[in-house]
Motif scaffolding. Sequence first.
Motif, PDB file in Angstrom:
ATOM      1  N   VAL A  99      -0.272   7.350  -6.589  1.00  0.00           N
ATOM      2  CA  VAL A  99      -1.120   8.478  -6.205  1.00  0.00           C
ATOM      3  C   VAL A  99      -0.323   9.770  -6.129  1.00  0.00           C
ATOM      4  O   VAL A  99      -0.691  10.776  -6.745  1.00  0.00           O
ATOM      5  CB  VAL A  99      -1.836   8.193  -4.861  1.00  0.00           C
ATOM      6  N   LEU A 100       0.751   9.759  -5.379  1.00  0.00           N
ATOM      7  CA  LEU A 100       1.549  10.978  -5.228  1.00  0.00           C
ATOM      8  C   LEU A 100       2.530  11.183  -6.374  1.00  0.00           C
ATOM      9  O   LEU A 100       3.091  12.261  -6.527  1.00  0.00           O
ATOM     10  CB  LEU A 100       2.318  10.945  -3.897  1.00  0.00           C
ATOM     11  N   GLU A 101       2.756  10.145  -7.163  1.00  0.00           N
ATOM     12  CA  GLU A 101       3.656  10.186  -8.322  1.00  0.00           C
ATOM     13  C   GLU A 101       5.050  10.679  -7.942  1.00  0.00           C
ATOM     14  O   GLU A 101       5.616  11.558  -8.604  1.00  0.00           O
ATOM     15  CB  GLU A 101       3.051  11.032  -9.435  1.00  0.00           C
ATOM     16  N   THR A 102       5.577  10.112  -6.866  1.00  0.00           N
ATOM     17  CA  THR A 102       6.935  10.467  -6.443  1.00  0.00           C
ATOM     18  C   THR A 102       7.640   9.244  -5.878  1.00  0.00           C
ATOM     19  O   THR A 102       7.013   8.367  -5.317  1.00  0.00           O
ATOM     20  CB  THR A 102       6.915  11.583  -5.373  1.00  0.00           C
ATOM     21  N   ASP A 103       8.935   9.205  -6.095  1.00  0.00           N
ATOM     22  CA  ASP A 103       9.754   8.149  -5.508  1.00  0.00           C
ATOM     23  C   ASP A 103      10.411   8.610  -4.218  1.00  0.00           C
ATOM     24  O   ASP A 103      11.065   7.843  -3.531  1.00  0.00           O
ATOM     25  CB  ASP A 103      10.838   7.699  -6.493  1.00  0.00           C
TER      26      ASP A 103
ATOM     27  N   THR B   2       0.829  -1.196   0.000  1.00  0.00           N
ATOM     28  CA  THR B   2       0.000   0.000   0.000  1.00  0.00           C
ATOM     29  C   THR B   2       0.864   1.247   0.000  1.00  0.00           C
ATOM     30  O   THR B   2       0.577   2.207  -0.717  1.00  0.00           O
ATOM     31  CB  THR B   2      -0.934  -0.004   1.224  1.00  0.00           C
ATOM     32  N   PHE B   3       1.941   1.243   0.795  1.00  0.00           N
ATOM     33  CA  PHE B   3       2.870   2.377   0.795  1.00  0.00           C
ATOM     34  C   PHE B   3       3.387   2.627  -0.615  1.00  0.00           C
ATOM     35  O   PHE B   3       3.378   3.758  -1.092  1.00  0.00           O
ATOM     36  CB  PHE B   3       4.054   2.103   1.730  1.00  0.00           C
ATOM     37  N   THR B   4       3.833   1.581  -1.279  1.00  0.00           N
ATOM     38  CA  THR B   4       4.364   1.731  -2.635  1.00  0.00           C
ATOM     39  C   THR B   4       3.282   2.251  -3.583  1.00  0.00           C
ATOM     40  O   THR B   4       3.541   3.153  -4.385  1.00  0.00           O
ATOM     41  CB  THR B   4       4.896   0.382  -3.149  1.00  0.00           C
ATOM     42  N   GLY B   5       2.098   1.689  -3.482  1.00  0.00           N
ATOM     43  CA  GLY B   5       1.011   2.126  -4.349  1.00  0.00           C
ATOM     44  C   GLY B   5       0.646   3.585  -4.141  1.00  0.00           C
ATOM     45  O   GLY B   5       0.388   4.319  -5.096  1.00  0.00           O
ATOM     46  N   ILE B   6       0.632   4.028  -2.902  1.00  0.00           N
ATOM     47  CA  ILE B   6       0.283   5.417  -2.621  1.00  0.00           C
ATOM     48  C   ILE B   6       1.357   6.361  -3.133  1.00  0.00           C
ATOM     49  O   ILE B   6       1.066   7.366  -3.785  1.00  0.00           O
ATOM     50  CB  ILE B   6       0.042   5.624  -1.115  1.00  0.00           C
ATOM     51  N   PHE B   7       2.608   6.051  -2.874  1.00  0.00           N
ATOM     52  CA  PHE B   7       3.674   6.984  -3.247  1.00  0.00           C
ATOM     53  C   PHE B   7       3.912   7.014  -4.751  1.00  0.00           C
ATOM     54  O   PHE B   7       4.093   8.074  -5.327  1.00  0.00           O
ATOM     55  CB  PHE B   7       4.963   6.658  -2.513  1.00  0.00           C
ATOM     56  N   VAL B   8       3.922   5.857  -5.378  1.00  0.00           N
ATOM     57  CA  VAL B   8       4.258   5.808  -6.805  1.00  0.00           C
ATOM     58  C   VAL B   8       3.052   6.168  -7.661  1.00  0.00           C
ATOM     59  O   VAL B   8       3.164   6.962  -8.601  1.00  0.00           O
ATOM     60  CB  VAL B   8       4.802   4.413  -7.175  1.00  0.00           C
TER      61      VAL B   8
ATOM     62  N   ASP C 173       4.465  12.971   4.273  1.00  0.00           N
ATOM     63  CA  ASP C 173       3.745  12.000   3.445  1.00  0.00           C
ATOM     64  C   ASP C 173       3.770  10.617   4.097  1.00  0.00           C
ATOM     65  O   ASP C 173       2.764   9.906   4.103  1.00  0.00           O
ATOM     66  CB  ASP C 173       4.355  11.907   2.046  1.00  0.00           C
ATOM     67  N   VAL C 174       4.907  10.230   4.639  1.00  0.00           N
ATOM     68  CA  VAL C 174       5.048   8.918   5.271  1.00  0.00           C
ATOM     69  C   VAL C 174       4.162   8.822   6.507  1.00  0.00           C
ATOM     70  O   VAL C 174       3.447   7.842   6.711  1.00  0.00           O
ATOM     71  CB  VAL C 174       6.525   8.627   5.623  1.00  0.00           C
TER      72      VAL C 174
END
Length: 97
Positions: free
Chosen positions: A19-23, A11-17, A29-30
Amino acid sequence: FGDIGTSPLYTFTGIFVEVLETDHPTPRDVVDTFSMIFWVLTFVVGFKYVTVVLSVSHHGEGGAFAMLHNIFEQADANGRGGSPGLRATVTFATMLA
Protein backbone atom coordinates in the motif's frame (compact mmCIF):
# COMPACT_ATOMS: atom_id res chain seq x y z
CA PHE A 1 -2.86 -15.00 7.02
CA GLY A 2 -2.97 -17.61 9.76
CA ASP A 3 -4.21 -17.17 13.28
CA ILE A 4 -4.92 -13.93 15.09
CA GLY A 5 -1.51 -14.04 16.77
CA THR A 6 0.56 -13.82 13.58
CA SER A 7 -1.78 -12.15 11.10
CA PRO A 8 -0.95 -8.58 12.26
CA LEU A 9 2.69 -9.24 11.35
CA TYR A 10 1.72 -10.13 7.80
CA THR A 11 -0.67 -7.18 7.72
CA PHE A 12 2.16 -4.80 8.63
CA THR A 13 4.23 -6.13 5.73
CA GLY A 14 1.29 -5.95 3.35
CA ILE A 15 0.48 -2.37 4.28
CA PHE A 16 4.03 -1.07 4.07
CA VAL A 17 5.19 -2.91 0.97
CA GLU A 18 2.00 -3.05 -1.09
CA VAL A 19 0.00 0.00 0.00
CA LEU A 20 2.61 2.55 1.02
CA GLU A 21 5.20 1.11 -1.40
CA THR A 22 8.07 1.63 1.01
CA ASP A 23 10.50 -0.56 2.89
CA HIS A 24 11.26 2.22 5.38
CA PRO A 25 8.06 3.40 7.07
CA THR A 26 8.12 6.49 9.26
CA PRO A 27 7.34 6.16 12.97
CA ARG A 28 3.96 7.80 12.25
CA ASP A 29 3.19 5.12 9.64
CA VAL A 30 3.91 2.39 12.20
CA VAL A 31 1.70 4.01 14.86
CA ASP A 32 -1.15 4.57 12.37
CA THR A 33 -0.94 0.99 11.12
CA PHE A 34 -0.86 -0.46 14.64
CA SER A 35 -3.84 1.69 15.61
CA MET A 36 -5.82 0.54 12.59
CA ILE A 37 -5.09 -3.14 13.29
CA PHE A 38 -5.94 -2.76 16.99
CA TRP A 39 -9.26 -1.03 16.40
CA VAL A 40 -10.33 -3.35 13.58
CA LEU A 41 -9.64 -6.42 15.75
CA THR A 42 -11.42 -4.79 18.70
CA PHE A 43 -14.45 -3.93 16.57
CA VAL A 44 -14.68 -7.34 14.89
CA VAL A 45 -14.38 -9.30 18.14
CA GLY A 46 -16.80 -6.97 19.94
CA PHE A 47 -19.33 -7.07 17.09
CA LYS A 48 -19.21 -10.87 16.91
CA TYR A 49 -19.60 -11.17 20.68
CA VAL A 50 -22.61 -8.84 20.75
CA THR A 51 -24.32 -10.36 17.71
CA VAL A 52 -23.60 -14.04 18.36
CA VAL A 53 -22.97 -14.73 22.03
CA LEU A 54 -25.38 -12.21 23.51
CA SER A 55 -28.15 -13.11 21.08
CA VAL A 56 -28.31 -16.66 22.43
CA SER A 57 -31.00 -17.10 25.03
CA HIS A 58 -31.51 -19.85 27.57
CA HIS A 59 -34.61 -19.10 29.61
CA GLY A 60 -33.90 -15.36 29.50
CA GLU A 61 -30.18 -15.62 30.20
CA GLY A 62 -27.50 -14.98 27.60
CA GLY A 63 -23.78 -15.22 27.18
CA ALA A 64 -21.21 -17.92 26.70
CA PHE A 65 -22.70 -20.38 29.18
CA ALA A 66 -26.19 -20.02 27.68
CA MET A 67 -24.65 -20.85 24.30
CA LEU A 68 -22.81 -23.80 25.83
CA HIS A 69 -26.00 -25.10 27.43
CA ASN A 70 -27.90 -24.81 24.12
CA ILE A 71 -25.12 -26.74 22.35
CA PHE A 72 -25.26 -29.51 24.96
CA GLU A 73 -29.09 -29.66 24.74
CA GLN A 74 -28.91 -29.97 20.95
CA ALA A 75 -26.24 -32.68 21.19
CA ASP A 76 -28.37 -34.64 23.70
CA ALA A 77 -31.43 -34.33 21.45
CA ASN A 78 -29.44 -35.75 18.52
CA GLY A 79 -28.05 -38.60 20.60
CA ARG A 80 -24.50 -37.23 20.51
CA GLY A 81 -24.17 -35.93 24.04
CA GLY A 82 -20.53 -36.77 24.47
CA SER A 83 -18.65 -38.11 27.44
CA PRO A 84 -18.54 -36.33 30.79
CA GLY A 85 -14.84 -35.66 30.25
CA LEU A 86 -15.55 -33.94 26.95
CA ARG A 87 -18.29 -31.86 28.56
CA ALA A 88 -15.94 -30.86 31.37
CA THR A 89 -13.22 -29.88 28.88
CA VAL A 90 -15.62 -27.79 26.80
CA THR A 91 -17.03 -26.14 29.93
CA PHE A 92 -13.51 -25.31 31.14
CA ALA A 93 -12.63 -23.86 27.73
CA THR A 94 -15.78 -21.71 27.89
CA MET A 95 -14.70 -20.36 31.27
CA LEU A 96 -11.38 -19.29 29.75
CA ALA A 97 -13.01 -17.52 26.81
